[in-house]
Design a protein around this motif. Sequence first.
Motif, short mmCIF file in Angstrom:
data_model
loop_
_atom_site.label_atom_id
_atom_site.label_comp_id
_atom_site.label_asym_id
_atom_site.label_seq_id
_atom_site.Cartn_x
_atom_site.Cartn_y
_atom_site.Cartn_z
N GLU A 128 30.91 -14.80 32.74
CA GLU A 128 31.54 -16.11 32.85
C GLU A 128 32.91 -15.97 33.52
O GLU A 128 33.74 -15.17 33.08
N VAL A 186 28.01 -37.97 26.14
CA VAL A 186 26.94 -38.96 26.32
C VAL A 186 25.65 -38.20 26.64
O VAL A 186 25.64 -37.38 27.56
N THR A 216 23.44 -34.12 31.58
CA THR A 216 23.44 -32.81 30.90
C THR A 216 22.23 -32.58 30.00
O THR A 216 21.75 -31.45 29.87
C1 LIG Z 1 35.21 -35.05 32.34
C2 LIG Z 1 33.71 -34.86 32.34
C3 LIG Z 1 32.94 -35.58 31.46
C4 LIG Z 1 31.54 -35.41 31.47
N1 LIG Z 1 30.82 -36.12 30.56
C5 LIG Z 1 29.48 -35.99 30.54
C6 LIG Z 1 28.71 -36.72 29.59
O1 LIG Z 1 29.26 -37.47 28.77
N2 LIG Z 1 27.37 -36.56 29.60
C7 LIG Z 1 26.74 -35.74 30.48
O2 LIG Z 1 25.51 -35.69 30.46
N3 LIG Z 1 27.45 -35.02 31.38
C8 LIG Z 1 28.79 -35.11 31.41
N4 LIG Z 1 29.53 -34.35 32.31
C9 LIG Z 1 28.80 -33.42 33.22
C10 LIG Z 1 28.53 -32.06 32.56
O3 LIG Z 1 29.73 -31.40 32.30
C11 LIG Z 1 27.64 -31.23 33.52
O4 LIG Z 1 26.48 -31.99 33.81
C12 LIG Z 1 27.14 -29.91 32.93
O5 LIG Z 1 28.18 -29.17 32.36
C13 LIG Z 1 26.47 -29.08 34.03
O6 LIG Z 1 25.93 -27.93 33.49
P1 LIG Z 1 25.72 -26.60 34.34
O7 LIG Z 1 25.07 -25.63 33.45
O8 LIG Z 1 25.05 -26.97 35.60
O9 LIG Z 1 27.19 -26.10 34.72
P2 LIG Z 1 28.48 -25.85 33.83
O10 LIG Z 1 28.31 -26.37 32.46
O11 LIG Z 1 29.65 -26.35 34.61
O12 LIG Z 1 28.57 -24.26 33.76
C14 LIG Z 1 28.83 -23.45 34.87
C15 LIG Z 1 29.65 -22.25 34.43
O13 LIG Z 1 29.56 -21.24 35.42
C16 LIG Z 1 30.82 -20.60 35.54
N5 LIG Z 1 30.87 -19.98 36.87
C17 LIG Z 1 30.91 -20.59 38.08
N6 LIG Z 1 30.93 -19.69 39.07
C18 LIG Z 1 30.89 -18.47 38.50
C19 LIG Z 1 30.87 -17.16 39.01
N7 LIG Z 1 30.86 -16.92 40.33
N8 LIG Z 1 30.87 -16.13 38.14
C20 LIG Z 1 30.84 -16.36 36.80
N9 LIG Z 1 30.84 -17.60 36.25
C21 LIG Z 1 30.86 -18.65 37.10
C22 LIG Z 1 31.81 -21.71 35.34
O14 LIG Z 1 33.07 -21.21 34.96
C23 LIG Z 1 31.14 -22.55 34.25
O15 LIG Z 1 31.54 -22.14 32.96
C24 LIG Z 1 30.92 -34.50 32.35
C25 LIG Z 1 31.71 -33.78 33.23
C26 LIG Z 1 33.09 -33.97 33.24
C27 LIG Z 1 33.90 -33.21 34.20
#
Ligand SMILES: Cc1cc2nc3c(=O)[nH]c(=O)nc-3n(C[C@H](O)[C@H](O)[C@H](O)COP(=O)(O)OP(=O)(O)OC[C@H]3O[C@@H](n4cnc5c(N)ncnc54)[C@H](O)[C@@H]3O)c2cc1C
Length: 522
Positions: free
Chosen positions: A39, A95, A499
């Motif tokens: 991470e 949400v 999400t």
């Molecule tokens: C303010 C805010 C409010 C939100 N509210 C909602 C909500 O209410 N409901 C909802 O459904 N969604 C919500 N979202 C969206 C939600 O956060 C994302 O849909 C979800 O986190 C995406 O999941 P993921 O696994 O694709 O990526 P992420 O959860 O973003 O995880 C990706 C991870 O990979 C890591 N990473 C990236 N590149 C590298 C690398 N090269 N090497 C190592 N690690 C790396 C990052 O640091 C991160 O921790 C919200 C987003 C924001 C910003």
Amino acid sequence: MKRKYEGETVDVVIVGAGAAGGVLAKELSEAGMRVVVLEAGPWRDPQHDFASDELAMQQLGWQDTRIVDGADPLQMGHNNCGKGVGGGTVHFTGVFLRFHETDFNAKSLDGVGEDWPIGYADLAPYYDKVEKEIAVSGPKHYPWGSFHGPYPYPERDPISLNAQLFAKGCEKLGIRWVVSPLAILSAPFEDRPPCINRGFCTQGCMPNAKFSTLIVHIPKAIQAGAEVLPDCMVTQVNMGKDGRATGVTFVHNGTAYEQRAKLVIISAYAVETPRLLLNSANAQFPNGLANRSGWVGKAFMTHSSNDVYARFDHDVRLYKGTPVLATTQDFYHLSGEVARGYTLHAHGVRPLSFAKGISKSDGNRPVWGSKLHEAMLDYNAYARITMVGEVLPSPDNTVTLCDEKDLNGMPRAKVTFSYGDNDKLLIDHAVSTMKGILQAAGGKPEFVVPDTAHLMGGCRMGSDPDSSVVNSYGQTHDIPNLFVCDASIFVTSGAGNPTNTVMALASRTADYIKKRASRMEL
Ligand SMILES: Cc1cc2nc3c(=O)[nH]c(=O)nc-3n(C[C@H](O)[C@H](O)[C@H](O)COP(=O)(O)OP(=O)(O)OC[C@H]3O[C@@H](n4cnc5c(N)ncnc54)[C@H](O)[C@@H]3O)c2cc1C
Ligand code: SF4
């Protein structure tokens, strides 16, 4: 750096410990696989590292520079990507919605966007599983889509005044509304307390009432034997001469390390996942890994997320309680001039975001200087509604690499985004509905703030290797032991928060990997 598997080839290495990475780490390590999670960001302790401070907690977001471009350049940073164990789930609003059947066949139904290679029924058992696992709270009866409840935990009670005004406005106009399904506890669960309505959900939730993979999935993965290494930025997926991935290179405190693995899963979210695949280009894959189709980084999407603020002649106090407590999906699938649709949420906001938002408002009253000061003095009297609008995929919206490099020598990502005509019509439709609801509740709409939320796409799934990057399980078409599993594999953006779908897809991918690995097929 001390490493459990130094010099060894593990079963699985996962890049990113966010929504998808957390689920995969738990599922695969509990199945007995040797898992390493890398991470890029830190490992935070909610009780010590989360502050009830809007400004300080911007650090939960990915603050590294990205270059933005296009007719509607996106604002990057806290408002879209997480950085740290838990990823975006640490600062998301909680949400927790399912996609509808209609989200998976936009092209067949409405002649726009694309069809997914899966339907709602493929994800339904995984939605059930994820919602139960984290005790999602929600109404007994949910009126829209294919799932009508009940949710595992009862809906939240009481709801904020902002949500009550939303409900009043909807009822006056004959619009159905519900208390929002939330990944936030309404009663104790496992060792966690119910929500105490402090309203700092996007600052990390100090009491642990809000779910995140930081506090739920990652601890369970570690208990099952996984190694989770924070502050480790993966810069390269390494390839063997046989065209299979051999592991990854990552940087910790300026030193590069290698982690060898039989299977590599990239769960780094919609900007960093394409960036990593493109940056891993080599002689055999000169255009980047898994990019034979040329679709890595293409059809990158966001949601339109415009806000409408209305002034009331009494206090509303937008800082009170969980930000989102009331929702309607009556406009989820429109027909007529505008294709697709949107969800509306009564959406609380803290003073800093209020000031930043209204200063960008596109009303006829520029809000700067003394006007901003005046509006801030009346902060307590404003109510707000936010839309989550479907944005159609376009191959012109892209993540590419630019010449400028970061501290690790990795080219920075360039994110190009422009709205299409339908996206703009849809925003106009939603803004007019939001104004109508606030007016019906007795408010005077004053500010319309253009905004976006949630990133998706860039490595879309599909059955055709010429027009997609991965199959429906996230397995890349080009490299059998390289998977992508996160919001980047979405084909369309849907009209609701994503999400739950990210996590359901991750759970489905984990099942696929477990089955195939047990038959030595990966
Ligand atoms: C303010 C805010 C409010 C939100 N509210 C909602 C909500 O209410 N409901 C909802 O459904 N969604 C919500 N979202 C969206 C939600 O956060 C994302 O849909 C979800 O986190 C995406 O999941 P993921 O696994 O694709 O990526 P992420 O959860 O973003 O995880 C990706 C991870 O990979 C890591 N990473 C990236 N590149 C590298 C690398 N090269 N090497 C190592 N690690 C790396 C990052 O640091 C991160 O921790 C919200 C987003 C924001 C910003
Ligand atoms: S309102 Fe509830 S979920 Fe949000 S930060 Fe406070 S306790 Fe956590």
